[in-house]
Structures are given as C-alpha cells and as structure tokens.
Design a protein around this motif. Structure first.
Motif, PDB file in Angstrom:
ATOM      1  N   THR A   1      -4.482   1.442  -2.007  1.00 22.87           N
ATOM      2  CA  THR A   1      -5.663   0.567  -1.947  1.00 22.87           C
ATOM      3  C   THR A   1      -6.426   0.617  -3.261  1.00 22.87           C
ATOM      4  O   THR A   1      -6.883  -0.417  -3.780  1.00 22.87           O
TER       5      THR A   1
ATOM      6  N   LEU B   1      -4.724  -3.519   1.375  1.00 24.53           N
ATOM      7  CA  LEU B   1      -6.084  -3.636   1.883  1.00 24.53           C
ATOM      8  C   LEU B   1      -6.200  -2.799   3.143  1.00 24.53           C
ATOM      9  O   LEU B   1      -5.338  -2.864   4.023  1.00 24.53           O
ATOM     10  N   ARG B   2      -7.285  -2.028   3.256  1.00 27.85           N
ATOM     11  CA  ARG B   2      -7.465  -1.147   4.409  1.00 27.85           C
ATOM     12  C   ARG B   2      -8.391  -1.763   5.429  1.00 27.85           C
ATOM     13  O   ARG B   2      -9.356  -2.450   5.089  1.00 27.85           O
TER      14      ARG B   2
ATOM     15  N   GLU C   1      -4.670   5.162   0.857  1.00 22.29           N
ATOM     16  CA  GLU C   1      -5.880   5.210   0.028  1.00 22.29           C
ATOM     17  C   GLU C   1      -5.534   5.000  -1.440  1.00 22.29           C
ATOM     18  O   GLU C   1      -6.220   4.271  -2.159  1.00 22.29           O
TER      19      GLU C   1
ATOM     20  N   VAL D   1      -3.498  -1.465   7.938  1.00 22.40           N
ATOM     21  CA  VAL D   1      -3.383  -1.739   6.521  1.00 22.40           C
ATOM     22  C   VAL D   1      -2.761  -3.111   6.359  1.00 22.40           C
ATOM     23  O   VAL D   1      -1.883  -3.494   7.138  1.00 22.40           O
TER      24      VAL D   1
END
Length: 386
Positions: free
Chosen positions: A46, A52-53, A43, A58
């Motif tokens: 990101t 990028l999730r 998190e 990921v």
C-alpha cells in the motif's frame, strides 16, 4: 523453507489484480502464511501505491484486466503451476520470475494442492484468464498419477515447458520442452564421493513419491550395482509416508540404525535433505554418530547446510532450472526457437557440496581438512560401525 518476501508479495499482487479485491484472511489461507504476515506485506504494498487497503480487505488500484501504469499488458502473462508446500522449487520459481519480468511478462503463480490431478483445473483457469504460456511442475506422487495427466498435457495449445519433470519416452507429452537436473549424475557424485573416502557398504534411503525419487532409486541401483568397489548396498525408505506404490521389502521398511548394522554400512545417502536432517537426529538418539560412525550425504540441498553437523549434499541447480525453463518459454513465445521448432530437453548437472557429515574411514586424523569452494571443510576422520 520460507519463500523470499518479494516472491510472496508478488503472489499477493497477482491474486488481488486477478480478482479486483480479496480478503486478507483468504490471502493468508491461500498462501499458507499467518494473517499478520499478509497484513505486513499489504501495508508495504500500500505504501508503494500498488494496493489499496480497506477494513479486512485489499483492492487493486486498477480495474481487473487493466495493467498498472508502466507494467506489461494483461495479455502478456505466463502461468506457473507448482505443488504447494514444495520448498525445493522456491529457488526455481525465483529464477523463472527474474527472467520473465525482465522480458516484460506478468508472472502468475498457481499452487496445486496435495492431490492427484490438482494441476489441471489450475491450468484451465490460467488459460481462461489469458495465459500465453505455461511453466509446469506437476506433483506426480506416483507413476499412475503421472500417466493420468498425459492426455491433457499433450493437448495443450500454448507453449509449455516442464520443470524438473520429464514424461517417459514414447508417452504423449514427451514432445513438450523440459528442463531437468541430471539426477543420474547427482547419484554418481554421491557414490563416487563416498567410495573415494573408503566406504564400501552403503545404504540408500530415498523417497518414492515423486519423479525425482523414482529417478534416483533407478540411478543408485544402476551405479552401485555396477561399481567394482561397492561391496554391498541396500534400500530404505527415507520417511514412512514417502512410499506410494509398494509393496516394499523388509530391508526397505526397516529402521535405519538396525539396517546399518545388518549391512555393516559405514555410509548412507538420504533423499530429500529435510528427511535427512530428521534421520540424522534419529541416528544420534540411537547412539550412531555422524560422521564418526556413519557418513551421510543428503540429496536436494535445501536445508542440508543448516543441520548439525552441516550435511554434505548433492545440490541440483534449482535456480538455473527456472531461468533456463523461462528462457525456453520466451523463445517459443517470440518464435525464436533456434532448432526449427524441435523439442528441447535440457539437463543441468548438480554439484556436490562437501561439508562435515562425511569422513574418510581409514584416516585416524580427527582434524578436518579444508576444501576450496565448499561451504565448509571436509571432515575426514576415522569411523566405525556397530
């Protein structure tokens, strides 16, 4: 001992950038942390725009093989291979990474499982991925495991520096650059500290499943055997699983409280300090007080200062080992070796951190005396042996 958050996130980034995409659960298993921890790291990465999730996965924001904007090219990569679950090397890794990243090189960490020969496939994979240089700390739990790695280490065709490892003289990879702690000097510090406090009978409880452990056993035997003030000394294993090559004598496998009584020892040196903390707890359960009945010196100083009482410890220069090793590697990569290509073996001296687990045996004063520059004061009161 937990590794720094920034180092763990760097490992996550390196893994995802190498593959393009990765599952959160796989990353957690690889890093040996909880899924919740990886999710929290992802998190944050990101939010920084570095990852990028997706749903349970990921991704890297750039294609595999391309560098992030403003970062070093993918070919400027150094692979670092160390044993998994080896907290001693955490500071070493941090020191190496700082030097490499300041030089604009990518730091690719590889963790070797607890099995003989586990480093070789990781090194081969790193070289296939384009690593220009290597920093290595093979586990080498036994002399046989060390010797089994000699041939492929000697055949490496990229600049390589060994950290806290030094092959025996005359072996094929003895020609590799290396940076080590001078563990002989560390053993000297421990013995001289205890002898200076009046201790004349000492037990050395060491591991025997690493190059450091074997170096320490040899150093303690040499120093204690030749010291004019050491009246008696003996060996013990600091943990049942720490001996790999045996057989061992009855003394070495004896329970430490009984061995202290047999030798009449007033002091013990324990390697490593995680084992030392556990042994001090066992001594307390047996009614042996530290330092009143027995002074204790730990070796490694990873968690020794957190014990109760805080343990006097020999502290190898772990962070500096990584920094010097990375600097040596950089000089090789840049063709700047000032010694005309000669192999360099650097030894750095440990320090003694005097805390509350050692005490002068002939001083009845129970008040601890301060020691400038130490983590805590010297506790120098009377001690007795059962």
């Amino acid at each position: 001992m937990r590794e720094p958050v920034d180092l763990r996130r760097q490992r996550i980034l390196a893994a995802v950038q190498a593959r393009g995409t990765a599952r959160v659960r796989d990353l957690a298993a690889e890093l040996q942390v909880s899924v919740v921890t990886v999710r929290r790291d992802v998190e944050e990465l990101t939010r920084e725009g570095r990852l990028l999730r997706g749903h349970g996965v990921v991704r890297s924001p750039v294609p595999v093989g391309e560098a992030p904007e403003g970062g070093p090219p993918d070919g400027d990569r150094v692979a670092v291979v160390v044993p998994a679950r080896h907290s001693y090397l955490t500071e070493t890794l941090h020191g190496a990474r700082t030097v490499l990243e300041e030089a604009g090189l990518r730091f690719a960490l590889h963790l070797a499982p607890q099995a003989d020969g586990a480093e070789r496939p990781l090194v081969e994979r790193a070289l296939e991925d384009g690593a220009r240089g290597l920093l290595l700390a093979p586990r080498w739990r036994s002399l046989a495991a060390e010797e089994a790695d000699y041939a492929w280490l000697a055949a490496l065709e990229v600049p390589t520096v060994l950290m806290e490892r030094r092959p025996r003289p005359g072996s094929a990879p003895h020609a590799l650059d290396s940076v080590c702690s001078d563990h002989g000097y560390g053993a000297h510090l421990a013995v001289e500290h205890l002898v200076g406090l009046g201790h004349r009978r000492i037990v050395f409880a060491t591991r025997d499943d690493s190059p450091t452990a074997r170096s320490l056993r040899a150093a303690f035997a040499r120093i204690a055997g030749a010291h004019p003030l050491v009246e008696e000394w003996t060996w013990a294993l600091s943990a049942p699983e720490s001996g790999q090559e045996g057989p061992y004598s009855a003394d070495e496998t004896a329970e430490l409280p009984a061995l202290l009584r047999k030798v009449g020892a007033t002091a013990v040196v324990l390697h490593g300090d995680v084992d030392a903390v556990m042994i001090v707890q066992r001594l307390a359960a047996e009614g042996v007080r530290v330092p009143e009945d027995c002074s204790v010196v730990a070796y490694d100083d990873v968690v020794a200062g957190l014990a109760t009482p805080p343990l006097t410890a020999v502290a190898p220069p772990k962070g500096e080992i990584g920094r010097v090793a990375a600097d040596l590697l950089l000089q090789r990569l840049q063709g700047l070796s000032g010694t005309g290509g000669a192999v360099r073996r650097v030894e750095l001296l440990p320090r003694l951190m005097v805390r509350g687990s050692t005490r002068r045996i002939d001083d009845p004063d129970d008040d601890p005396g301060g020691a400038p520059g130490n983590d805590s004061g010297n506790d120098l009161s009377n001690a007795s042996t059962e």
